[in-house]
Scaffold this active site. Structure first.
Site, PDB file in Angstrom:
ATOM      1  CD  GLU A 107      -1.712  -2.244  -4.050  1.00 51.82           C
ATOM      2  OE1 GLU A 107      -2.752  -2.892  -4.230  1.00 51.82           O
ATOM      3  OE2 GLU A 107      -0.884  -2.026  -4.961  1.00 51.82           O
ATOM      4  CG  HIS A 155       2.509  -2.841  -8.219  1.00 52.91           C
ATOM      5  ND1 HIS A 155       2.117  -4.138  -7.992  1.00 52.91           N
ATOM      6  CD2 HIS A 155       3.203  -2.858  -9.386  1.00 52.91           C
ATOM      7  CE1 HIS A 155       2.552  -4.910  -8.972  1.00 52.91           C
ATOM      8  NE2 HIS A 155       3.228  -4.158  -9.824  1.00 52.91           N
ATOM      9  CB  CYS A 208       0.792  -8.149  -6.763  1.00 54.68           C
ATOM     10  SG  CYS A 208       2.166  -7.063  -6.287  1.00 54.68           S
ATOM     11  CB  CYS A 268       1.540  -4.790  -3.018  1.00 58.13           C
ATOM     12  SG  CYS A 268       2.017  -3.845  -4.497  1.00 58.13           S
TER      13      CYS A 268
END
Length: 162
Positions: free
Chosen positions: A55, A53, A83, A86
């Site tokens: 992040e 992801h 999410c 993260c």
């Protein structure tokens, strides 16, 4: 223009560029003391790594660049609502502030919401959709794993002082 708007705008532009490369619409900018430490995008499409992801990638890049996992005092600017994975990683790294431009409600019509995961994680383990069990295995004749870690760190610290 506020710092929040500027850095969120940068995250959105990273996400937009990622769409052009076949990726998902997520970008992240990690900032400390008003300076950009790292930028990243969601790379699941390229890596086939479900943890790739934006992040997470920004945290990895910043930690690598700074030579430490300690990102205390930094701020994450994300194009979309981070999410739970993260968010947890940001907490573990010491990120102090998180700003995001698109909410889970904004993403839901496009299949880009993690609200259901947040809801599931709020339940007790026994009621979550994933089976989670504590099984206290302690191999016979072996030092306790955590005690061994503590002892090894202590010895390594003493060796550095010598």
């Amino acid at each position: 223009m506020s710092d929040e708007s500027r850095f969120l705008g940068e995250a959105i532009e990273l996400a937009r560029a990622n769409i052009g490369r076949g990726g998902r619409p997520f970008g992240a900018v990690l900032v400390r003391d008003g300076k950009v430490i790292a930028t990243a995008v969601n790379e699941i499409h390229a890596s086939n790594d479900p943890t790739s992801h934006a992040e997470m990638n920004a945290i990895r890049a910043a930690s690598h660049q700074l030579g430490t996992p300690d990102l205390k005092g930094s701020a994450m600017y994300a194009s979309g609502h981070p999410c739970p994975m993260c968010m947890a990683a940001m907490r573990l790294a010491g990120v102090a502030k998180v700003f995001y431009a698109y909410s889970n409600d904004d993403g839901a019509p496009f299949g880009l919401s993690t609200a259901a995961i947040y809801e599931d994680l709020a339940k007790p383990f026994a009621k979550q959709s994933m089976a989670i069990r504590y099984v206290p295995v302690r191999p016979e004749g072996k030092t306790d794993l955590y005690a061994e870690w503590t002892e090894t760190r202590s010895k390594q610290a003493q060796g550095k002082q010598a």
